[in-house]
Design an enzyme around this catalytic site. Structure first.
Site, short mmCIF file in Angstrom:
data_model
loop_
_atom_site.label_atom_id
_atom_site.label_comp_id
_atom_site.label_asym_id
_atom_site.label_seq_id
_atom_site.Cartn_x
_atom_site.Cartn_y
_atom_site.Cartn_z
NE ARG A 1 0.01 2.09 4.29
CZ ARG A 1 1.24 2.71 4.31
NH1 ARG A 1 2.13 2.66 3.26
NH2 ARG A 1 1.59 2.85 5.39
CE LYS B 1 1.54 8.04 6.69
NZ LYS B 1 1.49 6.40 7.20
CB SER C 1 -2.71 9.63 6.32
OG SER C 1 -2.36 8.55 5.29
CB SER D 1 -2.68 -3.62 21.86
OG SER D 1 -1.63 -3.96 20.90
CG HIS E 1 6.53 -2.68 12.53
ND1 HIS E 1 5.78 -2.03 12.88
CD2 HIS E 1 5.63 -3.85 12.27
CE1 HIS E 1 4.53 -2.41 13.09
NE2 HIS E 1 4.52 -3.62 12.52
CD GLU F 1 6.27 0.85 8.32
OE1 GLU F 1 6.62 1.72 9.15
OE2 GLU F 1 5.10 0.55 8.16
CB ALA G 1 -2.85 -7.16 13.26
CD GLU H 1 -5.64 -3.92 18.42
OE1 GLU H 1 -5.62 -3.24 19.52
OE2 GLU H 1 -5.30 -3.49 17.45
CG HIS H 2 -7.22 -1.82 11.85
ND1 HIS H 2 -8.02 -1.54 10.84
CD2 HIS H 2 -6.31 -0.69 11.97
CE1 HIS H 2 -7.74 -0.52 10.48
NE2 HIS H 2 -6.52 0.07 10.77
P1 GTP Z 1 3.31 5.52 13.08
O1 GTP Z 1 4.11 4.96 12.02
O2 GTP Z 1 3.19 6.79 13.18
O3 GTP Z 1 1.93 4.74 13.09
O4 GTP Z 1 3.88 5.57 14.53
P2 GTP Z 1 5.08 4.19 14.73
O5 GTP Z 1 6.23 4.21 13.68
O6 GTP Z 1 5.52 4.34 16.29
O7 GTP Z 1 4.15 2.78 14.38
P3 GTP Z 1 4.71 1.58 14.60
O8 GTP Z 1 6.03 0.80 13.93
O9 GTP Z 1 4.59 1.02 16.16
O10 GTP Z 1 3.20 0.76 13.94
C1 GTP Z 1 2.90 1.26 12.58
C2 GTP Z 1 1.86 0.39 12.12
O11 GTP Z 1 1.76 -0.82 12.78
C3 GTP Z 1 0.33 0.72 12.16
O12 GTP Z 1 0.12 1.64 10.93
C4 GTP Z 1 -0.44 -0.46 12.35
O13 GTP Z 1 -0.43 -1.00 10.84
C5 GTP Z 1 0.59 -1.52 12.93
N1 GTP Z 1 0.50 -1.53 14.31
C6 GTP Z 1 1.09 -0.88 15.41
N2 GTP Z 1 0.36 -1.38 16.51
C7 GTP Z 1 -0.64 -2.03 16.24
C8 GTP Z 1 -1.67 -2.58 17.15
O14 GTP Z 1 -1.85 -2.39 18.35
N3 GTP Z 1 -2.80 -3.16 16.60
C9 GTP Z 1 -2.91 -3.14 15.31
N4 GTP Z 1 -3.96 -3.68 14.85
N5 GTP Z 1 -1.83 -2.66 14.35
C10 GTP Z 1 -0.83 -2.27 14.82
MG MG Z 2 5.77 3.83 11.70
#
Ligand code: GTP
Ligand code: MG
Length: 236
Positions: A78, A80, A84, A149, A155, A174, A186, A189-190
């Site tokens: 995907r 972005k 967003s 959660s 990642h 990413e 996931a 939960e989402h």
């Molecule tokens: P952002 O990139 O701004 O979201 O912050 P970050 O870099 O700290 O985020 P992180 O790497 O923790 O996670 C980014 C992505 O992981 C989200 O857009 C979701 O797709 C997924 N994700 C992270 N935490 C959760 C969670 O608790 N539940 C679910 N369903 N998905 C999650």
């Molecule tokens: Mg991120």
């Protein structure tokens, strides 16, 4: 197989459309140039995602031939949304510019790799990072340390060169790598988090249930992995 592909617009077309649309109205040349820059940026990141997607497909295919095993169940890709992307820049306190996007936003292009087993998650990571043109930029292992959660996934952000008409440009992609069980969890939960019409108490209640299910799923996946390895010791 990679799901979801998008077509990109041509920057001359964008300019023509805008000029047609905004004749006698106030669109500045500067705005047109910003949009053109954004279109170029999206094309570059899409190309980065394609490079990584092809590498992953090739690794999976090679594994099938040499080891009779497909580590990858499926992949999703995907880009972005522009909305967003801009929201994230503002939230992080950066001005809207292509330079800031390139320097501070790592998830413009995202690939989710869903694997059959837990070991496959780390196998995919290792095989990808072994490639000389792939550089690790960031790593968060939410399998070793799940989120509160219960969320589990690996990642990584990697940089890959994209060869364009003017030369090579590094692009961040990413990659979220997770098992089918983690992926199923996931998604559910989402869904819970994005329901706006459930009472807060119920969200907490279902959230606690989901946290337990994540632990149970992880236990099952570890046992299935062990059984899979045992079965592999038999010839037929
Ligand atoms: P952002 O990139 O701004 O979201 O912050 P970050 O870099 O700290 O985020 P992180 O790497 O923790 O996670 C980014 C992505 O992981 C989200 O857009 C979701 O797709 C997924 N994700 C992270 N935490 C959760 C969670 O608790 N539940 C679910 N369903 N998905 C999650
Ligand atoms: Mg991120």
């Amino acid at each position: 197989m990679i799901l979801e592909r998008q077509n990109f617009m041509n920057i001359n077309q964008i300019s023509a459309e805008l000029e047609k649309e905004f004749t006698n109205k106030s669109i500045e040349q500067e705005d047109i140039e910003k949009l053109q820059a954004l279109a170029r940026l999206y094309q570059l990141y899409q190309a980065g995602a394609n490079e990584i997607g092809t590498k992953l497909e090739n690794l999976d295919a090679e594994f099938q031939v040499n080891y009779d095993h497909n580590p990858i169940h499926h992949m999703e890709e995907r880009m972005k949304s522009v909305q967003s992307l801009l929201n994230k820049l503002v939230k992080k306190g950066y001005a809207l510019s292509v330079e800031n996007v390139r320097a501070h936003i790592f998830d413009i292009a995202g690939i989710r790799v869903v694997t059959n087993y837990i070991d496959d998650v780390y196998l995919i990571e290792k095989m990808l990072l072994n490639q000389s043109d792939v550089t690790l930029m960031q790593r968060k292992d939410y399998i070793a340390q799940p989120k509160t959660s219960g969320y589990r996934s690996l990642h990584i952000v990697v940089s890959v060169p994209v060869f364009q008409s003017t030369g090579s440009k590094p692009v961040n992609v990413e990659i979220q790598i997770r098992t089918v069980g983690m992926d199923m969890w996931a998604s559910l939960e989402h869904k819970l988090r994005y329901k706006t019409d459930i009472e807060a108490e119920l969200v907490d209640h279902y959230g606690a249930d989901l946290h337990d299910y994540a632990t149970e799923l992880s236990g099952i996946e570890i046992k299935m992995q062990a059984l899979y390895q045992k079965l592999n010791q038999y010839k037929n």
